[in-house]
Design an enzyme around this catalytic site. Structure first.
Site, PDB file in Angstrom:
ATOM      1  CB  CYS A  90      -0.901  -0.129   1.353  1.00 13.44           C
ATOM      2  SG  CYS A  90      -2.104   1.396   1.038  1.00 13.44           S
ATOM      3  CB  CYS A 145      -2.369   3.536  -6.489  1.00 13.84           C
ATOM      4  SG  CYS A 145      -3.370   2.691  -5.556  1.00 13.84           S
TER       5      CYS A 145
END
Length: 247
Positions: free
Chosen positions: A77, A195
């Site tokens: 993440c 991302c």
């Protein structure tokens, strides 16, 4: 080799893109075989509050992956790390590696945030243009984090998708059109997905051809860092410049 990943509970991409990259590598080096193992942290909405709460749960995940005796761990993440402050990937990696040692199984830990900036620097990249699915405020944090690591961000697109499941459902080929809005003058490379939840792997070679620039993503950089930490040549097919096979 056992590949461990610490993933947000709503992440559906890193458990597909990392295996796809490494399965591709297996075709080039059939003697190197990989299995994949994950531990999950609760997170649904991509907000600073949920990201901070999720990050606190990462030590439990490291302990669980130590039980599986994985050979490397990827913290999957990027924005959770970058939203915690400049340089936090070093703090996170040190804490997770310490927990692995405490649990009796030391293994290298890669964060996707650290992998992105480290691999860009190793490739000699000094400036990038990026695409993120985040809200503008979080995208600004990502830009600040990358620039603090010595890499200039010449432009950033924020797609403003807050629901993490919606991010994971996005068609990766939509990025082929998204980059039409991205200013690339002065950029050494395009980060097509800053991302690890926004799918992009299928679009990377297409966008490289379209723009005539090297293109990468946070997941590709994570795979590259994992391979290097395992002492393996960081190559894989159909994954763009950062994993390209030598000429």
């Amino acid at each position: 080799m056992r590949i461990g990943q610490i993933v947000p509970s709503s992440n559906t991409t890193m458990e597909t893109e990392i295996p796809a990259i490494l399965r591709g590598r297996e075709r080039l080096h059939p003697g190197d075989r990989f299995t994949f193992h994950s531990s999950r942290m609760r997170m649904k909405q991509v907000t600073r509050e949920e990201l901070a709460a999720m990050d606190r749960d990462s030590l439990r995940c490291a302990a669980e992956l130590a039980d599986a005796a994985v050979d490397v761990v990827g913290y999957a993440c990027l924005v959770a790390i970058m939203s915690m402050g400049r340089g936090y990937h070093c703090t996170s990696q040190d804490a997770l590696q310490a927990r692995m040692r405490e649990e009796g199984h030391a293994a290298p830990v890669i964060t996707s945030a650290g992998a992105l900036v480290d691999e860009l620097r190793l490739a000699g990249v000094r400036s990038v243009a990026i695409v993120t699915p985040y809200m503008p405020a979080l995208t600004a944090l990502v830009v600040d984090y990358i620039e603090d690591q010595g890499i200039r961000v010449v432009d950033a697109i924020a797609l403003a998708i807050q629901d993490n499941l919606e991010v994971g459902r996005r068609d990766p080929m939509a990025l082929v059109d998204d980059v039409d809005r991205l200013r690339i003058d002065g950029a050494d490379m395009v980060v097509l997905s800053a991302c690890v939840q926004m799918p992009s792997l299928a679009a990377v070679p297409v966008v490289e051809d379209k723009l005539g620039l090297p293109v990468t993503s946070a997941s590709i950089c994570t795979a590259r860092s994992m391979l290097r930490s395992l002492g393996l040549e960081p190559i894989a097919p159909d994954a763009g410049f950062m994993l390209a096979t030598p000429d």
